[in-house]
Design a protein around this motif. Sequence first.
Motif, PDB file in Angstrom:
ATOM      1  N   ALA A 131      45.687  34.119  48.191  1.00 56.86           N
ATOM      2  CA  ALA A 131      46.831  35.018  48.229  1.00 56.86           C
ATOM      3  C   ALA A 131      46.602  36.248  47.364  1.00 56.86           C
ATOM      4  O   ALA A 131      46.927  37.378  47.759  1.00 56.86           O
ATOM      5  CB  ALA A 131      48.085  34.277  47.768  1.00 56.86           C
ATOM      6  N   ASP A 132      46.035  36.050  46.182  1.00 58.11           N
ATOM      7  CA  ASP A 132      45.738  37.183  45.298  1.00 58.11           C
ATOM      8  C   ASP A 132      44.781  38.165  45.982  1.00 58.11           C
ATOM      9  O   ASP A 132      44.953  39.388  45.895  1.00 58.11           O
ATOM     10  CB  ASP A 132      45.125  36.693  43.986  1.00 58.11           C
ATOM     11  CG  ASP A 132      46.167  36.073  43.070  1.00 58.11           C
ATOM     12  OD1 ASP A 132      47.367  36.246  43.341  1.00 58.11           O
ATOM     13  OD2 ASP A 132      45.772  35.415  42.091  1.00 58.11           O
ATOM     14  N   CYS A 133      43.777  37.633  46.643  1.00 57.69           N
ATOM     15  CA  CYS A 133      42.804  38.492  47.333  1.00 57.69           C
ATOM     16  C   CYS A 133      43.468  39.270  48.460  1.00 57.69           C
ATOM     17  O   CYS A 133      43.245  40.478  48.615  1.00 57.69           O
ATOM     18  CB  CYS A 133      41.658  37.640  47.895  1.00 57.69           C
ATOM     19  SG  CYS A 133      40.600  36.864  46.654  1.00 57.69           S
ATOM     20  N   MET A 134      44.291  38.596  49.254  1.00 58.00           N
ATOM     21  CA  MET A 134      44.951  39.254  50.379  1.00 58.00           C
ATOM     22  C   MET A 134      45.905  40.348  49.901  1.00 58.00           C
ATOM     23  O   MET A 134      45.985  41.430  50.492  1.00 58.00           O
ATOM     24  CB  MET A 134      45.717  38.235  51.211  1.00 58.00           C
ATOM     25  CG  MET A 134      44.854  37.246  51.978  1.00 58.00           C
ATOM     26  SD  MET A 134      43.751  38.045  53.199  1.00 58.00           S
ATOM     27  CE  MET A 134      42.191  37.951  52.306  1.00 58.00           C
ATOM     28  N   GLY A 140      40.878  43.607  38.956  1.00 60.73           N
ATOM     29  CA  GLY A 140      40.341  44.111  37.700  1.00 60.73           C
ATOM     30  C   GLY A 140      40.745  45.555  37.458  1.00 60.73           C
ATOM     31  O   GLY A 140      41.637  46.115  38.101  1.00 60.73           O
ATOM     32  N   TRP A 141      40.035  46.190  36.575  1.00 58.90           N
ATOM     33  CA  TRP A 141      40.377  47.557  36.184  1.00 58.90           C
ATOM     34  C   TRP A 141      40.328  48.569  37.322  1.00 58.90           C
ATOM     35  O   TRP A 141      41.164  49.477  37.375  1.00 58.90           O
ATOM     36  CB  TRP A 141      39.478  48.007  35.022  1.00 58.90           C
ATOM     37  CG  TRP A 141      39.961  47.507  33.699  1.00 58.90           C
ATOM     38  CD1 TRP A 141      39.390  46.552  32.917  1.00 58.90           C
ATOM     39  CD2 TRP A 141      41.158  47.899  33.022  1.00 58.90           C
ATOM     40  NE1 TRP A 141      40.138  46.326  31.790  1.00 58.90           N
ATOM     41  CE2 TRP A 141      41.222  47.150  31.823  1.00 58.90           C
ATOM     42  CE3 TRP A 141      42.170  48.812  33.301  1.00 58.90           C
ATOM     43  CZ2 TRP A 141      42.270  47.292  30.916  1.00 58.90           C
ATOM     44  CZ3 TRP A 141      43.219  48.946  32.380  1.00 58.90           C
ATOM     45  CH2 TRP A 141      43.257  48.205  31.219  1.00 58.90           C
ATOM     46  N   ALA A 166      36.642  34.306  41.670  1.00 60.49           N
ATOM     47  CA  ALA A 166      35.803  35.416  41.214  1.00 60.49           C
ATOM     48  C   ALA A 166      36.133  36.700  41.972  1.00 60.49           C
ATOM     49  O   ALA A 166      36.207  37.783  41.378  1.00 60.49           O
ATOM     50  CB  ALA A 166      34.329  35.060  41.388  1.00 60.49           C
ATOM     51  N   VAL A 167      36.337  36.585  43.278  1.00 59.64           N
ATOM     52  CA  VAL A 167      36.690  37.752  44.083  1.00 59.64           C
ATOM     53  C   VAL A 167      38.054  38.298  43.655  1.00 59.64           C
ATOM     54  O   VAL A 167      38.250  39.517  43.531  1.00 59.64           O
ATOM     55  CB  VAL A 167      36.717  37.397  45.586  1.00 59.64           C
ATOM     56  CG1 VAL A 167      37.254  38.564  46.408  1.00 59.64           C
ATOM     57  CG2 VAL A 167      35.322  37.008  46.058  1.00 59.64           C
ATOM     58  N   SER A 199      37.044  27.584  46.035  1.00 57.38           N
ATOM     59  CA  SER A 199      38.053  28.021  45.080  1.00 57.38           C
ATOM     60  C   SER A 199      37.433  28.896  43.994  1.00 57.38           C
ATOM     61  O   SER A 199      38.003  29.920  43.591  1.00 57.38           O
ATOM     62  CB  SER A 199      38.748  26.810  44.449  1.00 57.38           C
ATOM     63  OG  SER A 199      39.752  27.224  43.560  1.00 57.38           O
ATOM     64  N   ASP A 200      36.262  28.506  43.518  1.00 56.94           N
ATOM     65  CA  ASP A 200      35.585  29.296  42.479  1.00 56.94           C
ATOM     66  C   ASP A 200      35.181  30.677  43.003  1.00 56.94           C
ATOM     67  O   ASP A 200      35.295  31.684  42.301  1.00 56.94           O
ATOM     68  CB  ASP A 200      34.334  28.559  41.982  1.00 56.94           C
ATOM     69  CG  ASP A 200      34.688  27.315  41.184  1.00 56.94           C
ATOM     70  OD1 ASP A 200      35.844  27.226  40.729  1.00 56.94           O
ATOM     71  OD2 ASP A 200      33.819  26.441  41.040  1.00 56.94           O
ATOM     72  N   ILE A 201      34.721  30.718  44.246  1.00 53.33           N
ATOM     73  CA  ILE A 201      34.311  31.997  44.849  1.00 53.33           C
ATOM     74  C   ILE A 201      35.519  32.924  44.987  1.00 53.33           C
ATOM     75  O   ILE A 201      35.482  34.099  44.605  1.00 53.33           O
ATOM     76  CB  ILE A 201      33.650  31.761  46.222  1.00 53.33           C
ATOM     77  CG1 ILE A 201      32.319  31.048  46.057  1.00 53.33           C
ATOM     78  CG2 ILE A 201      33.453  33.095  46.951  1.00 53.33           C
ATOM     79  CD1 ILE A 201      31.688  30.622  47.374  1.00 53.33           C
TER      80      ILE A 201
END
Length: 446
Positions: A407-410, A14-15, A7-8, A2-4
């Motif tokens: 989900a955010d990463c995908m 990000g910007w 961070a991803v 979850s932490d990894i």
Amino acid sequence: MSDILSAVSDFLWGWPMIILLLGTHVFLTIRLHFPQRFIFKAIRLSVKGDPNSEGDVSQFGSLATALAATIGTGNIIGVATAIALGGPGAVLWCWLTGVFGISTKYAEGLLAIKYRQKTPSGKMLGGPMYALEKGLGWKWMAILFALFTAVAAFGIGNTVQANAIATVVKESYGVSPVVSGIFICLMTAAVVLGGVKSIARVCSTLVPFMAACYVVGCIYILCVNAAYLWPAACLIVRSAFSPEAAGGGFAGSTVMMAARFGIARGLFSNESGMGSAPIVAAAAQTRNPVRQALVSSSGTFWDTVVICALTGLVIVSSVLAYPDIDFSNGATLTKDAFTKIPVIGRPLLTFGLLTFAFSTILGWCYYGERAMEYLKGKRWVLAYRVCYIIAVFAGSVMNLSLVWNLADCMNALMAVPNLLSLLFLNGIIVRETRDYLWRARTLHHR
């Protein structure tokens, strides 16, 4: 893990991602000569339809399905989170993102029709994966987009929404998440097993009703908060460019924070540039790409320019009216702001969360199964639907911190190939727009 993933996700959203998304919005707005000026034509076309054209569902049906997937808990909870992290100025940045995002949603809808293909059974398939493959010859990128979409549907479009429904029902009425999960699961199965026509039919009824009820409710709350409405609007504008202007309980945010969280929430809410809405836009009955492009663009208008803006005004005006509201906690800010309003506040919030979340489950099921069909063929669609329905129950009863980050990463990874297709195919988008819109040729031309 979850932490990894957290961070991803922070890196992907990000910007660099914000600049890429907002930059595409602005670039396409200028390149297409501000298609926002045609928004009222787009709204007229969305309700008029083009029934004598090829397609699986009406233009309104495709728009309603896209809005079902787009108008979710992010329009309520997400706006509050942006305000908590970025101050009231985040509302203006969120709104501006929606205004410019209309151009990107227009371009996505155009490419969806331009590169869609008909199956032997007569069904229309399309979306960024087909634009990437047929327009640019990037088959590998198309596969990646479809893979990210199929996985993302289980996250932000399924388990997260089911969990939101179960949580709201438990807190409001004391119903066990297991019971809620079974009920949502059965409701979802009753709709999605019927395919796109069933989903579009339900969404065509549900979306206008739920959106109208929510908008009317927000307007009522703003009337109750009438004395604080103009100060709230002024505060939103001033604090978007001057953190000191917020003052009071809002102190601590900066212009950069307001811009970052407002833009990120706007982009995440309306999905302009993510590449999801074009998948259902390709199924629309339309004679040429520009008609559907205009109809698709109206989705961002309703989602962000109207609904997110109203939510932001309700929250900021309520914070000004009731200073005891803790604005720093995004998870409870919306609840505190709405429940301060007698009679209608709590029921409106509950109704909005339940209907918005359920409609998102329906819309994203279609996105996911079309992505799976692109990857593995039609024979895998039913299996995908069954897994999707089971995941609804799982999401109702499980802890979702890991799922949220995945989900955010995908979703971020979906956006990258889609934005590249829009940028590299902008010449085709301009040519089609010139032929059907700028040269005063009728949109009924075949």
